[in-house]
Design an enzyme around this catalytic site. Structure first.
Site, PDB file in Angstrom:
ATOM      1  N   VAL A   1     -26.139  72.973  54.974  1.00 48.52           N
ATOM      2  CA  VAL A   1     -26.755  73.246  53.853  1.00 48.52           C
ATOM      3  C   VAL A   1     -27.057  74.641  53.434  1.00 48.52           C
ATOM      4  CG1 VAL A   1     -28.950  72.864  52.685  1.00 48.52           C
ATOM      5  CG2 VAL A   1     -27.994  71.050  54.096  1.00 48.52           C
ATOM      6  N   TYR A   2     -27.230  75.611  54.523  1.00 44.04           N
ATOM      7  CA  TYR A   2     -27.286  77.222  54.356  1.00 44.04           C
ATOM      8  C   TYR A   2     -25.772  77.584  53.958  1.00 44.04           C
ATOM      9  CZ  TYR A   2     -27.720  81.958  55.172  1.00 44.04           C
ATOM     10  OH  TYR A   2     -27.639  83.337  55.279  1.00 44.04           O
ATOM     11  N   VAL A   3     -24.857  77.126  54.396  1.00 38.02           N
ATOM     12  CA  VAL A   3     -23.538  77.399  54.112  1.00 38.02           C
ATOM     13  C   VAL A   3     -23.021  77.087  52.828  1.00 38.02           C
ATOM     14  CG1 VAL A   3     -20.975  76.996  54.338  1.00 38.02           C
ATOM     15  CG2 VAL A   3     -22.443  77.375  56.355  1.00 38.02           C
TER      16      VAL A   3
END
Length: 252
Positions: free
Chosen positions: A155-157
């Site tokens: 999700v961060y990526v």
């Protein structure tokens, strides 16, 4: 640094880590610095510290997840200092890590609300001001996670890939009007966010260092100096780009 001897610089997420180092770096260059974040006492203390370096500085509280607060942040900056020359969109969060199969809607919203909505709202209102001025430079703080994938951080990526896309698109919209938009993409940098990301595990940090060609983490000052460069006149033909400041990590 832009067209004035004392540019007006706004930094979101300015109270710790890369944001704080960037505020200090601009102040040392003689800029007027507006710092923003959610914690009033820390923000006022940073503004006082910057003023101690002999420059004008102010703290304006804002939560970039809320468009009305971002709009007010830009309006207050311009009302107080007359214009906005440089904006650094640094506010971000890493959220919860873990396998993609275990990700939740709540974690997605927590990460995307800050990392993507926050950058979108910031760009929207910064560019409105800069387009009317006919000049300006914006630097979004992305990550090498916006250029490659990382298992356990899907999700961060995804959020940082979105920042890279916003950067390119905004740059195309601003180029003919004299507004530049770039990104800096840090690799592993020694910050509290990194500590949280690895669960404060010394073994995990050692593995990350070993996998980097330089065998070390970056420093917040190294990222800050890159941001100052991207915002300045020496980079005036550079727009729509993302500079990976990662010790060669993405060259492998």
């Amino acid at each position: 640094m832009c067209s004035s001897s004392s540019p007006i610089v706004l930094i979101t997420g300015a109270l710790t880590g890369i944001g704080r180092a960037t505020a200090l770096a601009f102040a040392k260059e003689g800029a007027t610095v507006v710092v923003s974040g959610r914690r009033e006492s820390e923000g006022q203390a940073l503004a006082t510290e910057l003023q101690g370096l002999g420059v004008q500085a102010a703290f304006i509280r804002a939560d970039v997840r809320h468009e009305a607060e971002v709009r007010s942040l830009i309006e207050q900056t311009v009302e107080r200092f007359g214009r906005l020359d440089v904006a650094v969109n640094n506010a971000g969060t890493e959220g919860a890590t873990g396998p993609l199969t275990e990700q939740s809607a709540e974690n997605y919203e927590a990460i995307f609300d800050t990392n993507v909505r926050g950058v979108l709202f910031s760009l929207k209102h910064q560019m409105r001001t800069m387009l009317a001025q006919g000049r300006g430079a914006i630097v979004n703080v992305s990550s090498v996670a916006g250029q490659v994938g990382f298992a356990g951080a899907s999700v961060y990526v995804a959020s940082k890939h979105a920042v890279e896309g916003l950067t390119k698109s905004a740059a195309l919209e601003g180029a003919s009007a004299g507004v530049r938009v770039n990104a800096v993409a840090p690799g592993p940098v020694q910050t509290d966010m990194l500590e949280r990301f690895v669960g404060r595990s010394e073994d995990a940090k050692a593995g990350m260092r070993a996998g980097n060609p330089t065998q070390r983490f970056g420093t917040v000052d190294e990222i800050a100096q890159t941001i100052v460069f991207l915002a300045g006149d020496k980079a005036r033909y550079l727009t729509g780009q993302s500079l990976a400041v990662d010790g060669g990590m993405t060259a492998q």
